[in-house]
Design a protein around this motif. Sequence first.
Motif, PDB file in Angstrom:
ATOM      1  N   ALA A 234       5.113   4.913  -4.694  1.00 27.83           N
ATOM      2  CA  ALA A 234       4.084   5.645  -3.954  1.00 27.83           C
ATOM      3  C   ALA A 234       4.163   7.107  -4.353  1.00 27.83           C
ATOM      4  O   ALA A 234       5.258   7.668  -4.455  1.00 27.83           O
ATOM      5  CB  ALA A 234       4.301   5.489  -2.450  1.00 27.83           C
ATOM      6  N   ILE A 235       3.020   7.702  -4.612  1.00 31.83           N
ATOM      7  CA  ILE A 235       2.983   9.118  -4.983  1.00 31.83           C
ATOM      8  C   ILE A 235       1.891   9.814  -4.162  1.00 31.83           C
ATOM      9  O   ILE A 235       1.145   9.183  -3.430  1.00 31.83           O
ATOM     10  CB  ILE A 235       2.702   9.325  -6.480  1.00 31.83           C
ATOM     11  N   LEU A 236       1.823  11.121  -4.303  1.00 32.12           N
ATOM     12  CA  LEU A 236       0.754  11.893  -3.672  1.00 32.12           C
ATOM     13  C   LEU A 236      -0.302  12.217  -4.724  1.00 32.12           C
ATOM     14  O   LEU A 236       0.024  12.504  -5.874  1.00 32.12           O
ATOM     15  CB  LEU A 236       1.314  13.193  -3.074  1.00 32.12           C
TER      16      LEU A 236
ATOM     17  N   THR B 220      -5.082   2.706  -1.990  1.00 32.83           N
ATOM     18  CA  THR B 220      -4.861   1.570  -1.088  1.00 32.83           C
ATOM     19  C   THR B 220      -5.257   1.903   0.348  1.00 32.83           C
ATOM     20  O   THR B 220      -4.809   1.238   1.277  1.00 32.83           O
ATOM     21  CB  THR B 220      -3.380   1.122  -1.121  1.00 32.83           C
TER      22      THR B 220
ATOM     23  N   PRO C   2      -1.812   9.444  -0.138  1.00 31.79           N
ATOM     24  CA  PRO C   2      -0.906   8.477  -0.770  1.00 31.79           C
ATOM     25  C   PRO C   2      -1.648   7.604  -1.785  1.00 31.79           C
ATOM     26  O   PRO C   2      -2.755   7.132  -1.516  1.00 31.79           O
ATOM     27  CB  PRO C   2      -0.400   7.650   0.409  1.00 31.79           C
ATOM     28  N   VAL C   3      -1.034   7.415  -2.913  1.00 35.50           N
ATOM     29  CA  VAL C   3      -1.601   6.589  -3.980  1.00 35.50           C
ATOM     30  C   VAL C   3      -0.495   5.693  -4.516  1.00 35.50           C
ATOM     31  O   VAL C   3       0.657   6.111  -4.643  1.00 35.50           O
ATOM     32  CB  VAL C   3      -2.173   7.471  -5.115  1.00 35.50           C
ATOM     33  N   LEU C   4      -0.879   4.461  -4.798  1.00 32.54           N
ATOM     34  CA  LEU C   4       0.071   3.513  -5.379  1.00 32.54           C
ATOM     35  C   LEU C   4       0.035   3.652  -6.895  1.00 32.54           C
ATOM     36  O   LEU C   4      -1.029   3.579  -7.510  1.00 32.54           O
ATOM     37  CB  LEU C   4      -0.310   2.085  -4.968  1.00 32.54           C
TER      38      LEU C   4
ATOM     39  N   ARG D 166       0.849  -1.188   0.000  1.00 27.68           N
ATOM     40  CA  ARG D 166       0.000   0.000   0.000  1.00 27.68           C
ATOM     41  C   ARG D 166       0.885   1.239   0.000  1.00 27.68           C
ATOM     42  O   ARG D 166       2.079   1.169   0.309  1.00 27.68           O
ATOM     43  CB  ARG D 166      -0.931  -0.007   1.207  1.00 27.68           C
ATOM     44  N   ALA D 167       0.275   2.335  -0.356  1.00 26.30           N
ATOM     45  CA  ALA D 167       0.968   3.628  -0.284  1.00 26.30           C
ATOM     46  C   ALA D 167       0.530   4.332   0.991  1.00 26.30           C
ATOM     47  O   ALA D 167      -0.659   4.335   1.324  1.00 26.30           O
ATOM     48  CB  ALA D 167       0.625   4.483  -1.505  1.00 26.30           C
ATOM     49  N   ILE D 168       1.480   4.892   1.706  1.00 22.02           N
ATOM     50  CA  ILE D 168       1.157   5.618   2.940  1.00 22.02           C
ATOM     51  C   ILE D 168       1.903   6.954   2.937  1.00 22.02           C
ATOM     52  O   ILE D 168       2.714   7.227   2.049  1.00 22.02           O
ATOM     53  CB  ILE D 168       1.544   4.814   4.196  1.00 22.02           C
ATOM     54  N   LEU D 169       1.605   7.757   3.954  1.00 19.93           N
ATOM     55  CA  LEU D 169       2.332   9.016   4.138  1.00 19.93           C
ATOM     56  C   LEU D 169       3.368   8.830   5.234  1.00 19.93           C
ATOM     57  O   LEU D 169       3.111   8.149   6.227  1.00 19.93           O
ATOM     58  CB  LEU D 169       1.355  10.136   4.521  1.00 19.93           C
TER      59      LEU D 169
ATOM     60  N   MET E 271       5.237  12.695   3.076  1.00 15.89           N
ATOM     61  CA  MET E 271       5.672  12.287   1.736  1.00 15.89           C
ATOM     62  C   MET E 271       5.211  10.859   1.475  1.00 15.89           C
ATOM     63  O   MET E 271       4.993  10.082   2.409  1.00 15.89           O
ATOM     64  CB  MET E 271       7.202  12.377   1.638  1.00 15.89           C
ATOM     65  N   PRO E 272       5.065  10.475   0.209  1.00 24.19           N
ATOM     66  CA  PRO E 272       4.565   9.131  -0.098  1.00 24.19           C
ATOM     67  C   PRO E 272       5.623   8.064   0.127  1.00 24.19           C
ATOM     68  O   PRO E 272       6.777   8.239  -0.246  1.00 24.19           O
ATOM     69  CB  PRO E 272       4.176   9.230  -1.577  1.00 24.19           C
ATOM     70  N   VAL E 273       5.226   6.991   0.768  1.00 21.09           N
ATOM     71  CA  VAL E 273       6.127   5.871   1.041  1.00 21.09           C
ATOM     72  C   VAL E 273       5.397   4.579   0.686  1.00 21.09           C
ATOM     73  O   VAL E 273       4.193   4.444   0.918  1.00 21.09           O
ATOM     74  CB  VAL E 273       6.542   5.846   2.530  1.00 21.09           C
ATOM     75  N   LEU E 274       6.140   3.649   0.107  1.00 25.50           N
ATOM     76  CA  LEU E 274       5.572   2.346  -0.224  1.00 25.50           C
ATOM     77  C   LEU E 274       5.736   1.419   0.978  1.00 25.50           C
ATOM     78  O   LEU E 274       6.843   1.256   1.488  1.00 25.50           O
ATOM     79  CB  LEU E 274       6.289   1.766  -1.449  1.00 25.50           C
TER      80      LEU E 274
END
Lengths: 236, 236
Positions: free
Chosen positions: B184-186, B227, B202-204, A183-186, A201-204
């Motif tokens: 992962a992006i915003l 996600t 956050p978006v994958l 999932r993508a998280i902050l 910031m986006p983190v996997l």
Amino acid sequence: MDPQLPQYKKLYEDLRKQIVDGIFKEGDLLPSENELCSLYGVTRPTVRQALSSLVSDGFIKKHQGKGSIVHKLPKGIGILSIAGTTSALGAKNIKSKMLEKPSVGQWPDPFMFPLNDAEKRAGCVQLSRIRYFNDRPIFYDINYLPNININRFTSRTFENKSLFDILRVNYGIEIIGGEQKLRAILSDKKLSDYLRLGEGMPVLHLERHFDTSRPGYSIYSSIYCNTMDQDVYGIF
Amino acid sequence: MDPQLPQYKKLYEDLRKQIVDGIFKEGDLLPSENELCSLYGVTRPTVRQALSSLVSDGFIKKHQGKGSIVHKLPKGIGILSIAGTTSALGAKNIKSKMLEKPSVGQWPDPFMFPLNDAEKRAGCVQLSRIRYFNDRPIFYDINYLPNININRFTSRTFENKSLFDILRVNYGIEIIGGEQKLRAILSDKKLSDYLRLGEGMPVLHLERHFDTSRPGYSIYSSIYCNTMDQDVYGIF
DNA sequence: TGACCCAACATGTATTTACAAGTTGAACTT
DNA sequence: AAGTTCAACTTGTAAATACATGTTGGGTCA
């Protein structure tokens, strides 16, 4: 290495090494299956077993009537497959730093995967570290090992060593597969600190469950990956 | 279906269906390889070929000396493997909406994967859509198809249909593999609009390159995945 | 009763053989 | 010279067989 390694695995390792080392380059045609039979003194099903592993690991592609063509080496981080992170980028660019001394304790509750009773009873060894590529922090990962027959584990040192290598060499535990959730998280404060990112910031985030060659023994990892500069790469 | 389907594929489809339909449940032992040989009138290598596909698709696990054990059906979205998104959640919970009429045009520049000359010359058909699970938008994806021998493609309708199914039925194009990049992006304004998220969430992001059974013909997808509620799931 | 052993059965590895189907390039035909 | 055909080579599918190795449970022996 191990002389008892099955022939198809030896052939796999041999061909893989030649691809990684650049002896076979991208676009090259591997020797045909029959040629490999002669070269290595094995039969075609054995050769095909080795080649099919190379296909599923993304090193070659097969084309009926043509042959086996060497695929380009993945540019990103090949963490999605079992081979781990070192295969694509080369171990020399990787450094890792343990965040604290590994210690025995209880499982987090709730845990990311269901645990059986034996695992719960035993408790777990927890190891967290940061991994660097070219001196930039890319991974922050926490690894959980059930505290079953892994004596003297906590006293070993893991700096710049592969956890899986240590398990294989010292305990005969091999990773044979697993499952993962993505999932993508902050990034929160801790993450942005560890990965040298701003907050928000986006983190996997990967949660992984590894099966091992020791029956009933599983390993778990929670991995946070900075994908700002480097993609995660996989084949399917 | 196709009576010319190889035996190992028929067996694979048959067993897979029985697992998905719940005839074999999680933890069940499949019939042994020799029993399957008798049941289906094939030999053990054929059975093993089918079982190995079930293993790599995550439906079963094999244990030497014990047998083939049915794995739990993945809870998350199984987009990491080739089977696509519908296998895990069931097609009935999925709806998709095209964002605009598909149209022929030029490739974006730069493009996420390298293109060969034939692809560049031909231009591409671009289809973008939003996919919903239980009426919540989860995926926003843009699909790129080289405009080569896919006449009358743009006039077809894709609402609630699988792109891959249409390619297979109407053009005989099957997906045989591919590669993907993850990060992962915003969410920006457009994404947060499409996926009903706030901005800066956050978006994958997956970029995928599919190989097809038509030589030299590849399909590309850029997929944005929310996600927050639903993990992406995979085995390895 | 308890510990051990082992037969039965599971999958893993490997050989040998055969034919089907896709690809290529050289030889042949026009 | 250009197009066609076909032989040779490639991988794909499938069978029949053999032995190795891991698992399980029942029977045996102490």
